[in-house]
Design a protein around this motif. Structure first.
Motif, mmCIF file in Angstrom:
data_model
loop_
_atom_site.group_PDB
_atom_site.id
_atom_site.type_symbol
_atom_site.label_atom_id
_atom_site.label_comp_id
_atom_site.label_asym_id
_atom_site.label_seq_id
_atom_site.Cartn_x
_atom_site.Cartn_y
_atom_site.Cartn_z
ATOM 1 N N THR A 1 -7.599 12.990 89.376
ATOM 2 C CA THR A 1 -7.963 14.514 88.964
ATOM 3 C C THR A 1 -8.723 14.467 87.869
ATOM 4 O O THR A 1 -9.242 15.575 87.588
ATOM 5 C CB THR A 1 -6.581 15.319 88.689
ATOM 6 N N GLY A 2 -9.184 13.533 87.274
ATOM 7 C CA GLY A 2 -9.754 13.518 85.897
ATOM 8 C C GLY A 2 -8.932 14.139 84.635
ATOM 9 O O GLY A 2 -9.781 14.347 83.694
ATOM 10 N N GLU A 3 -7.620 14.333 84.972
ATOM 11 C CA GLU A 3 -6.959 14.750 83.842
ATOM 12 C C GLU A 3 -6.626 13.931 82.730
ATOM 13 O O GLU A 3 -6.254 12.730 83.398
ATOM 14 C CB GLU A 3 -5.599 15.758 84.200
ATOM 15 N N ARG A 4 -6.157 14.230 81.627
ATOM 16 C CA ARG A 4 -5.465 13.180 80.495
ATOM 17 C C ARG A 4 -4.552 14.044 79.951
ATOM 18 O O ARG A 4 -4.783 15.220 79.847
ATOM 19 C CB ARG A 4 -6.708 12.922 79.623
ATOM 20 N N LEU A 5 -3.646 13.209 79.615
ATOM 21 C CA LEU A 5 -2.337 13.604 78.789
ATOM 22 C C LEU A 5 -2.032 12.885 77.723
ATOM 23 O O LEU A 5 -2.056 11.718 77.783
ATOM 24 C CB LEU A 5 -1.184 13.709 79.824
ATOM 25 N N ASP A 6 -2.155 13.379 76.496
ATOM 26 C CA ASP A 6 -1.973 12.658 75.263
ATOM 27 C C ASP A 6 -0.865 13.501 74.652
ATOM 28 O O ASP A 6 -1.316 14.524 73.747
ATOM 29 C CB ASP A 6 -3.088 12.203 74.557
ATOM 30 N N MET A 7 0.410 13.341 74.627
ATOM 31 C CA MET A 7 1.307 14.434 74.321
ATOM 32 C C MET A 7 2.571 13.788 73.576
ATOM 33 O O MET A 7 3.194 13.067 73.945
ATOM 34 C CB MET A 7 1.880 15.027 75.604
ATOM 35 N N ILE A 8 2.912 14.499 72.471
ATOM 36 C CA ILE A 8 4.510 14.161 71.761
ATOM 37 C C ILE A 8 5.063 15.163 72.527
ATOM 38 O O ILE A 8 4.922 16.277 72.523
ATOM 39 C CB ILE A 8 4.084 14.387 70.295
ATOM 40 N N TYR A 9 6.038 14.455 72.998
ATOM 41 C CA TYR A 9 7.243 15.587 73.794
ATOM 42 C C TYR A 9 8.825 15.552 73.628
ATOM 43 O O TYR A 9 9.381 16.141 73.965
ATOM 44 C CB TYR A 9 7.061 14.727 75.670
ATOM 45 N N TRP A 10 8.834 14.600 72.363
ATOM 46 C CA TRP A 10 10.276 14.601 71.769
ATOM 47 C C TRP A 10 9.906 14.335 70.179
ATOM 48 O O TRP A 10 8.980 13.826 69.665
ATOM 49 C CB TRP A 10 10.862 13.487 72.384
ATOM 50 N N VAL A 11 10.797 15.368 69.517
ATOM 51 C CA VAL A 11 10.466 15.391 67.952
ATOM 52 C C VAL A 11 12.092 15.433 67.464
ATOM 53 O O VAL A 11 12.675 16.278 67.856
ATOM 54 C CB VAL A 11 9.924 16.272 67.635
ATOM 55 N N GLU A 12 12.453 14.438 66.725
ATOM 56 C CA GLU A 12 13.752 14.455 65.922
ATOM 57 C C GLU A 12 15.056 14.757 66.878
ATOM 58 O O GLU A 12 15.670 15.771 66.361
ATOM 59 C CB GLU A 12 13.732 15.532 64.718
ATOM 60 N N GLY A 13 15.087 14.116 68.213
ATOM 61 C CA GLY A 13 16.193 14.467 68.772
ATOM 62 C C GLY A 13 16.142 15.635 69.976
ATOM 63 O O GLY A 13 17.267 15.699 70.742
ATOM 64 N N ASP A 14 14.872 16.243 69.902
ATOM 65 C CA ASP A 14 14.765 17.302 71.115
ATOM 66 C C ASP A 14 13.590 17.123 71.729
ATOM 67 O O ASP A 14 12.467 16.858 71.289
ATOM 68 C CB ASP A 14 14.728 18.526 70.160
ATOM 69 N N TYR A 15 13.751 17.556 72.968
ATOM 70 C CA TYR A 15 12.707 17.556 73.827
ATOM 71 C C TYR A 15 12.000 18.771 73.763
ATOM 72 O O TYR A 15 12.478 19.788 73.391
ATOM 73 C CB TYR A 15 12.995 17.415 75.256
ATOM 74 N N ILE A 16 10.631 18.669 73.653
ATOM 75 C CA ILE A 16 9.726 19.856 73.396
ATOM 76 C C ILE A 16 9.269 20.459 74.962
ATOM 77 O O ILE A 16 8.711 20.035 75.622
ATOM 78 C CB ILE A 16 8.438 19.572 72.757
ATOM 79 N N LYS A 17 9.816 21.570 74.990
ATOM 80 C CA LYS A 17 9.903 22.360 76.393
ATOM 81 C C LYS A 17 8.379 22.177 76.910
ATOM 82 O O LYS A 17 8.359 21.920 78.244
ATOM 83 C CB LYS A 17 10.579 23.580 76.524
ATOM 84 N N ASP A 18 7.734 22.680 76.213
ATOM 85 C CA ASP A 18 6.261 23.221 76.730
ATOM 86 C C ASP A 18 5.624 21.882 76.891
ATOM 87 O O ASP A 18 5.195 21.413 77.912
ATOM 88 C CB ASP A 18 5.235 23.888 75.666
ATOM 89 N N ALA A 19 5.939 20.600 76.093
ATOM 90 C CA ALA A 19 5.383 19.686 76.370
ATOM 91 C C ALA A 19 5.685 18.946 77.730
ATOM 92 O O ALA A 19 4.892 18.208 78.528
ATOM 93 C CB ALA A 19 5.534 18.661 75.104
ATOM 94 N N VAL A 20 7.363 18.836 78.041
ATOM 95 C CA VAL A 20 7.887 18.487 78.910
ATOM 96 C C VAL A 20 6.998 19.089 80.299
ATOM 97 O O VAL A 20 6.757 18.374 81.296
ATOM 98 C CB VAL A 20 9.273 18.375 78.955
#
Length: 189
Positions: free
Chosen positions: A52-71
């Motif tokens: 698809t040519g897409e890239r993902l470089d994402m912090i998806y979890w911080v200090e014990g919690d998943y980040i909803k938008d990132a996931v």
């Protein structure tokens, strides 16, 4: 960073893995989470798709919690690119991918070959290859097939196996590793 003889796993990654084994993941959760705890207060996933040519470089979890938008971005990125169907990707599978990547200690992202597969795509692939399972964990959003330019199939598989958190398949002739959050097992060469 110094690389352990031929393994593709860095000294820093290995020390982090040993430190992480002191912290135990919840009994019903993936062991990969334990490896990630040794890496600090964040979890990050880095991938690209040649399809698809897409890239993902994402912090998806911080200090014990998943980040909803990132996931949700990870779910969209790992969709079935053939049908454009998006499915919830099991967080344990994402954690295994991230933990394995941390152990490899490389800056480059994974190349995602296959994440979620729709029943239609899985059936088509099964018709072409005997190596595609009828009840593949890709259908449940619990598996990914990945590669790294800077690491061999064996190096990636060793890192994934070190997580002791799911299935690891080596597909050396096709140059990719299958990782899933199912039962701990391994196959391939």
């Amino acid at each position: 960073m110094t690389e352990l003889r031929g393994s593709g796993i860095s000294r820093r990654g290995l020390l982090g893995a040993f430190a992480a084994t002191l912290v135990t993941a919840a009994p019903t959760y993936s062991n990969a989470a334990g490896f990630l705890r040794g890496g600090g207060d964040i979890r990050r996933i880095k991938m690209y798709s040649a399809r698809t040519g897409e890239r993902l470089d994402m912090i998806y979890w911080v200090e014990g919690d998943y980040i909803k938008d990132a996931v949700e971005e990870v779910h969209k990125f790992m969709r079935d690119w053939r049908t454009n169907d998006v499915k919830y990707i099991d967080l344990r599978a994402i954690d295994i991918l991230a933990a394995s990547h941390n152990l490899l200690d490389v800056p480059e992202p994974y190349m995602l070959l296959s994440g979620y597969r729709s029943p239609k795509t899985n059936a088509m692939l099964r018709a072409r290859s005997s190596g595609v399972a009828k009840n593949s964990l890709h259908l449940k959003g619990q598996a990914a097939d990945v590669s790294l330019k800077g690491r061999s199939v064996n190096q990636i598989a060793k890192a994934a196996t070190a997580c002791r958190a799911g299935g690891v398949g080596r597909y050396s002739s096709s140059n990719f590793v299958h990782m899933d959050c199912g039962a701990v097992r391994s196959w391939g060469r």
